[in-house]
Scaffold this motif. Structure first.
Motif, PDB file in Angstrom:
ATOM      1  N   ARG A   3      31.887  41.074  11.731  1.00  0.00           N
ATOM      2  CA  ARG A   3      32.978  41.931  12.184  1.00  0.00           C
ATOM      3  C   ARG A   3      33.824  41.161  13.165  1.00  0.00           C
ATOM      4  O   ARG A   3      33.309  40.504  14.057  1.00  0.00           O
ATOM      5  N   PHE A   4      35.099  41.262  12.977  1.00  0.00           N
ATOM      6  CA  PHE A   4      36.033  40.599  13.866  1.00  0.00           C
ATOM      7  C   PHE A   4      36.585  41.611  14.856  1.00  0.00           C
ATOM      8  O   PHE A   4      36.816  42.761  14.499  1.00  0.00           O
ATOM      9  N   PRO A   6      39.491  43.368  16.738  1.00  0.00           N
ATOM     10  CA  PRO A   6      40.818  43.632  16.187  1.00  0.00           C
ATOM     11  C   PRO A   6      41.860  42.589  16.580  1.00  0.00           C
ATOM     12  O   PRO A   6      42.795  42.344  15.851  1.00  0.00           O
ATOM     13  N   PRO A   9      42.255  37.774  14.858  1.00  0.00           N
ATOM     14  CA  PRO A   9      43.221  37.003  14.060  1.00  0.00           C
ATOM     15  C   PRO A   9      44.472  36.650  14.858  1.00  0.00           C
ATOM     16  O   PRO A   9      44.976  35.540  14.784  1.00  0.00           O
ATOM     17  N   ILE A  57      43.912  36.066   3.532  1.00  0.00           N
ATOM     18  CA  ILE A  57      43.209  36.444   4.762  1.00  0.00           C
ATOM     19  C   ILE A  57      43.810  37.722   5.333  1.00  0.00           C
ATOM     20  O   ILE A  57      43.092  38.631   5.744  1.00  0.00           O
ATOM     21  N   GLY A  58      45.137  37.792   5.348  1.00  0.00           N
ATOM     22  CA  GLY A  58      45.812  38.985   5.857  1.00  0.00           C
ATOM     23  C   GLY A  58      45.422  40.223   5.077  1.00  0.00           C
ATOM     24  O   GLY A  58      45.162  41.283   5.665  1.00  0.00           O
ATOM     25  N   ASP A  60      42.647  40.700   3.444  1.00  0.00           N
ATOM     26  CA  ASP A  60      41.248  41.014   3.745  1.00  0.00           C
ATOM     27  C   ASP A  60      41.080  41.615   5.140  1.00  0.00           C
ATOM     28  O   ASP A  60      40.384  42.609   5.315  1.00  0.00           O
ATOM     29  N   LEU A  61      41.709  41.005   6.122  1.00  0.00           N
ATOM     30  CA  LEU A  61      41.519  41.448   7.503  1.00  0.00           C
ATOM     31  C   LEU A  61      42.319  42.694   7.861  1.00  0.00           C
ATOM     32  O   LEU A  61      41.904  43.463   8.729  1.00  0.00           O
ATOM     33  N   LEU A  62      43.443  42.879   7.211  1.00  0.00           N
ATOM     34  CA  LEU A  62      44.312  44.001   7.555  1.00  0.00           C
ATOM     35  C   LEU A  62      44.195  45.147   6.562  1.00  0.00           C
ATOM     36  O   LEU A  62      45.026  46.047   6.540  1.00  0.00           O
ATOM     37  N   ALA A  63      43.158  45.114   5.746  1.00  0.00           N
ATOM     38  CA  ALA A  63      42.863  46.188   4.792  1.00  0.00           C
ATOM     39  C   ALA A  63      44.071  46.543   3.927  1.00  0.00           C
ATOM     40  O   ALA A  63      44.576  47.651   3.958  1.00  0.00           O
ATOM     41  N   PRO A  66      49.432  42.403   3.917  1.00  0.00           N
ATOM     42  CA  PRO A  66      49.752  41.858   5.236  1.00  0.00           C
ATOM     43  C   PRO A  66      51.111  42.363   5.726  1.00  0.00           C
ATOM     44  O   PRO A  66      52.016  42.598   4.935  1.00  0.00           O
ATOM     45  N   TRP A  70      52.477  39.471  10.380  1.00  0.00           N
ATOM     46  CA  TRP A  70      51.442  38.535   9.930  1.00  0.00           C
ATOM     47  C   TRP A  70      52.080  37.403   9.132  1.00  0.00           C
ATOM     48  O   TRP A  70      51.807  36.225   9.368  1.00  0.00           O
TER      49      TRP A  70
END
Length: 146
Positions: A3-4, A6, A9, A57-58, A60-63, A66, A70
């Motif tokens: 888990r990152f 928030p 990134p 990546i955007g 994946d990380l930002l659901a 992007p 971003w």
């Protein structure tokens, strides 16, 4: 599952952007190596790969998709002027005191030019999204274990 935080990134991007951009002026011998290697083309492919990876990546990380913010950050990270400045600085450090004539001679010879062209063509092909997807499908459908 990792888990990152928030802000992780954004923090990584801020650190990358805060690093100073170096001068793009290079000594003549380093300029000759850069030209012989076709470094500007290489950096352009690196930029395209980086932006594509940044989009993944955007997502994946930002659901999802992007954001424009971003995309702007990723674009700044993969700025070709910035990347070239870093490559020049690295080459200057590595080639300090080195006779660059043999390097330039190789990359400008028929053999060296052909090797460079083939590597560059393979790299562009491998970085193609369609090629990557085809390779992944082929690997998944392969019945022979690796």
């Amino acid at each position: 599952m990792i888990r990152f935080a928030p802000h992780a990134p954004g923090l990584a991007l801020a650190i990358a952007l805060a690093t100073p951009v170096l001068s793009q002026e290079a000594p003549a011998d380093v300029e000759a190596v850069i030209a012989a290697m076709g470094l500007e083309q290489i950096i352009e492919v690196m930029r395209l790969e980086g932006i594509d990876y940044g989009e993944d990546i955007g997502a994946d990380l930002l659901a999802g998709s992007p954001t424009a913010e971003w995309a702007a950050q990723v674009d700044r990270i993969y700025d070709t002027d910035r990347m070239m400045a870093r490559m020049i600085a690295g080459l200057e450090a590595e080639l300090d005191g080195v006779d660059t004539a043999p390097i330039v001679a190789f990359f400008t010879s028929e053999t060296g030019a052909k090797v460079g062209q083939l590597v560059f063509a393979a790299w562009r092909l491998a970085s193609s999204t369609a090629t990557s997807r085809s390779a992944l499908r082929a690997a998944v459908s392969c019945s022979t274990p690796f």
